[in-house]
Scaffold this motif. Structure first.
Motif, mmCIF file in Angstrom:
data_model
loop_
_atom_site.group_PDB
_atom_site.id
_atom_site.type_symbol
_atom_site.label_atom_id
_atom_site.label_comp_id
_atom_site.label_asym_id
_atom_site.label_seq_id
_atom_site.Cartn_x
_atom_site.Cartn_y
_atom_site.Cartn_z
ATOM 1 N N SER A 1 0.843 -1.194 0.000
ATOM 2 C CA SER A 1 0.000 0.000 0.000
ATOM 3 C C SER A 1 0.873 1.238 0.000
ATOM 4 O O SER A 1 2.070 1.185 0.291
ATOM 5 N N GLU A 2 0.246 2.368 -0.313
ATOM 6 C CA GLU A 2 0.905 3.660 -0.239
ATOM 7 C C GLU A 2 -0.119 4.704 0.173
ATOM 8 O O GLU A 2 -1.294 4.614 -0.192
ATOM 9 N N LEU A 3 0.311 5.670 0.967
ATOM 10 C CA LEU A 3 -0.531 6.791 1.338
ATOM 11 C C LEU A 3 -0.116 8.000 0.512
ATOM 12 O O LEU A 3 1.064 8.350 0.448
ATOM 13 N N VAL A 4 -1.094 8.621 -0.123
ATOM 14 C CA VAL A 4 -0.827 9.793 -0.948
ATOM 15 C C VAL A 4 -1.779 10.908 -0.537
ATOM 16 O O VAL A 4 -2.751 10.688 0.205
ATOM 17 N N THR A 5 -1.529 12.111 -1.014
ATOM 18 C CA THR A 5 -2.366 13.259 -0.681
ATOM 19 C C THR A 5 -3.786 13.040 -1.159
ATOM 20 O O THR A 5 -4.015 12.581 -2.285
ATOM 21 N N TYR A 6 -4.753 13.362 -0.302
ATOM 22 C CA TYR A 6 -6.158 13.320 -0.721
ATOM 23 C C TYR A 6 -6.403 14.527 -1.610
ATOM 24 O O TYR A 6 -6.291 15.678 -1.172
#
Length: 292
Positions: free
Chosen positions: A261-266
């Motif tokens: 997974s990766e977290l990116v800007t909403y």
């Protein structure tokens, strides 16, 4: 291609509209997650799709999108509709998309669960995937109809669309053991972790029993996620962290998964109202899981 609609729905009679709209009976337009126009103009990707796939003249594309979007907003005032996030074609933004496209081009079967207008199905078809290998499911039949209107492909698209509930015991029973790849766009975060575990068990029924089957998607996330949070709409959305998305698939009793997974800007290429109404710590999580 006609919709296979197990649970027909219309703007006035959908059983799901009240549930997912937090009881709203009229969609407001004076909210942060509705914008009347695209402030940055139409991004390049949707422009190419509406011009080259839908064959809409340049001068008509933007107004056409606005008309269909506003019809959808009156049915369910989702942020993804209000701020044009469907124009992101979110499956494309996932790192595993090139592999997904290659595999579907080579004959594997793709399911979009919670497909809304079926925009990601159209993107795969635009990229050369055989449309007869693509399946879409949503609880809102009118969204599926609006997808044909939006993309103007009722007479050419060979994909199949269904109106069904993922929690129904007979959910897509005719497709059990026949799906290779499943996409979940802005879907898992609608449910508690326990309900998500049931969703995964339903996906297990659909997937072929072979190594490498894929589930991928995007949803709300946070560095310190793992809980339901009430957003500005009054909805409780589950915010996955990297740890909790791994946990979800680790608890699958039917098999083992490799999860990334990766977290990116909403955010979205097509809008710029900011995300303060979601909270500044809210992010977007892309994830992909492969069956071992």
């Amino acid at each position: 291609m006609a919709i296979d609609s197990a649970s027909p729905a219309t703007p006035s009679s959908s059983s799901k509209s009240g549930e997912f709209a937090n009881g709203m009976t009229k969609a407001p337009r004076n909210v942060a997650w509705y914008q009347p126009t695209l402030p940055k103009g139409l991004p390049e990707l949707p422009h190419r799709i509406f011009k080259d796939y839908s064959n809409i003249p340049d001068s008509e594309i933007v107004d056409h999108i606005y008309r269909v979007r506003d019809k959808a907003w009156e049915i369910l005032p989702y942020p993804c509709i209000g701020v044009f996030r469907f124009l992101d074609f979110p499956a494309t933004l996932n790192p595993i998309y090139p592999e997904v496209l290659e595999r579907v081009r080579n004959g594997e079967t793709f399911l979009d669960l919670g497909c809304c207008f079926g925009q990601d199905i159209r993107k795969l078809a635009f990229d050369g995937a055989p449309s007869e290998s693509l399946i879409g499911v949503d609880t809102e039949a009118t969204f599926l109809e609006l997808g044909y209107e939006l993309f103007r492909d009722r007479d050419t698209l060979k994909s199949r669309f269904y109106t069904q509930d993922v929690f129904a015991e007979d959910f897509l029973a005719e497709w059990h053991g026949k799906i290779d790849i499943i996409f979940l766009g802005s879907f898992l975060h609608l449910f508690s972790f326990e309900k998500q575990k049931h969703v995964v068990s339903q996906l297990e029924k659909l997937l072929r029993k072979h190594k490498g089957a894929i589930v991928f998607g995007r949803h709300m996330g946070a560095e310190n996620g793992g809980n339901l949070r009430k957003n500005a709409l009054g909805w409780d959305l589950y915010h996955h962290s990297p740890e909790t998305i791994h946990q979800l698939f680790d608890e699958d009793l039917e098999g083992k998964w490799e999860v990334e997974s990766e977290l990116v800007t909403y955010g979205s290429e097509g809008w710029d109202k900011g995300r303060n109404w979601q909270g500044n710590d809210v992010k977007q999580q892309n994830f992909w899981a492969k069956k071992l």
